[in-house]
Design an enzyme around this catalytic site. Structure first.
Site, PDB file in Angstrom:
ATOM      1  N   TYR A 114       0.571 -12.563  -1.497  1.00  0.00           N
ATOM      2  CA  TYR A 114       0.966 -11.148  -1.587  1.00  0.00           C
ATOM      3  C   TYR A 114       1.610 -10.858  -2.948  1.00  0.00           C
ATOM      4  CZ  TYR A 114       2.759  -6.683   0.328  1.00  0.00           C
ATOM      5  OH  TYR A 114       3.027  -5.354   0.587  1.00  0.00           O
TER       6      TYR A 114
ATOM      7  N   SER B 168      -3.155   5.472   7.752  1.00  0.00           N
ATOM      8  CA  SER B 168      -2.979   5.792   9.173  1.00  0.00           C
ATOM      9  C   SER B 168      -1.582   5.479   9.708  1.00  0.00           C
ATOM     10  CB  SER B 168      -4.033   5.056  10.016  1.00  0.00           C
ATOM     11  OG  SER B 168      -3.879   3.652   9.874  1.00  0.00           O
TER      12      SER B 168
ATOM     13  N   SER C 271       5.112  -3.892  -4.616  1.00  0.00           N
ATOM     14  CA  SER C 271       6.159  -4.421  -3.737  1.00  0.00           C
ATOM     15  C   SER C 271       7.171  -5.156  -4.581  1.00  0.00           C
ATOM     16  CB  SER C 271       5.534  -5.400  -2.730  1.00  0.00           C
ATOM     17  OG  SER C 271       6.530  -6.179  -2.101  1.00  0.00           O
TER      18      SER C 271
ATOM     19  N   ALA D 248       1.018 -12.470  -5.698  1.00  0.00           N
ATOM     20  CA  ALA D 248      -0.067 -12.534  -6.684  1.00  0.00           C
ATOM     21  C   ALA D 248      -0.851 -11.223  -6.704  1.00  0.00           C
ATOM     22  CB  ALA D 248      -1.001 -13.698  -6.375  1.00  0.00           C
TER      23      ALA D 248
ATOM     24  N   ASN E 234      -2.712   2.368  -1.316  1.00  0.00           N
ATOM     25  CA  ASN E 234      -1.650   1.888  -0.442  1.00  0.00           C
ATOM     26  C   ASN E 234      -2.097   0.753   0.482  1.00  0.00           C
ATOM     27  OD1 ASN E 234       0.931   2.214   1.246  1.00  0.00           O
ATOM     28  ND2 ASN E 234      -0.662   2.751   2.731  1.00  0.00           N
TER      29      ASN E 234
ATOM     30  N   GLY F   2      -5.258   3.126   3.526  1.00  0.00           N
ATOM     31  CA  GLY F   2      -4.299   2.621   4.508  1.00  0.00           C
ATOM     32  C   GLY F   2      -3.359   3.733   4.935  1.00  0.00           C
TER      33      GLY F   2
END
Length: 243
Positions: free
Chosen positions: A154, A10, A141, A156, A89, A8
């Site tokens: 998210y 970009s 997070s 979880a 990421n 991830g």
């Protein structure tokens, strides 16, 4: 050729990490992306502007076969390349209250973050162990550490990565491989652009959203040799919102 792969990579925090690692010029940067080729090319251009080298690898981390195929082809084409740093990421959100959450929203979020970690890290782990050196950094997070209403899927997925980080760290520490997680709070990226910043920053002791570059600085430290005695840690970077 020593390499760092950022899934991830970009946009957002992923892009900031690619640029920060490029500034240090220790690694050839492998920028993974799934759909936004333009953004991936922009990130690569920024890496090259800094005098570093890199390339783009298109695959969906949640798709085991595709990940295996692309990484195997890359390894075959670069037999002397050694991946030393893995930054997991890639992640997606499909927010909604649990009582109305379709299974597709549950599964897709967990698949990208959690199975994505497995698909990429498992591909490289034996090579890291043979090489007796490595840095694995999992982007989690604040949701995965404290839980966030409206983000059960998210929370979880990221909470599971917290557990993985602590367990894998113990398995590979003897081989000079560290495994840590970075848990950002509210960071200015595409993922948070629809949030009401004025309303939310009142909850944050630092009274502002973080910058992607601030997260990238922390990741770059964990990716370096300076962090060799830190492993199995979950490092919060959230302006004090969860302290």
């Amino acid at each position: 050729m020593k390499c760092a792969i950022i899934t991830g990579g970009s946009r957002g925090i992923g892009r900031a990490i690619c640029i920060k690692l490029a500034e240090e010029k220790n690694y050839h940067i492998l920028i993974n992306y799934t759909s936004n080729e333009t953004a991936a090319k922009e990130t690569l251009a920024k890496v090259e502007e800094l005098g570093s080298t890199g390339e783009i690898l298109k695959f969906d981390v949640g798709n085991a076969e595709e990940t295996q195929k692309v990484l195997s082809e890359w390894q075959d084409n670069n037999p002397k390349a050694i991946v030393e740093v893995i930054v997991n990421n890639a992640g997606i959100t499909r927010d909604g209250l649990f009582m109305w959450m379709p299974s597709e929203d549950w599964n897709s979020v967990i698949n990208t973050s959690l199975n994505g970690f497995y698909n990429v890290t498992n591909f490289f782990i034996q090579k890291l162990l043979r090489n007796k050196y490595g840095r694995i950094i999992n982007m989690v997070s604040v949701s995965g550490v404290k839980g966030t209403a409206g983000q059960t899927n998210y929370s979880a997925a990221k909470g599971a990565l917290v557990g993985v980080t602590k367990a894998l760290a113990q398995e590979v520490a003897k081989r000079n491989i560290t495994v840590n997680a970075v848990a950002p709070g509210f960071i200015k990226t595409d993922m948070t652009q629809d949030f009401n910043e004025d309303e939310l920053k009142a909850m944050i002791p630092a009274n502002r959203f973080g910058e992607a570059e601030e997260v990238a600085d922390l990741v770059a430290f964990l990716a370096s040799k300076k962090s060799s005695y830190i492993t199995g840690e979950i490092i919060n970077i959230n302006g004090g919102i969860y302290s």
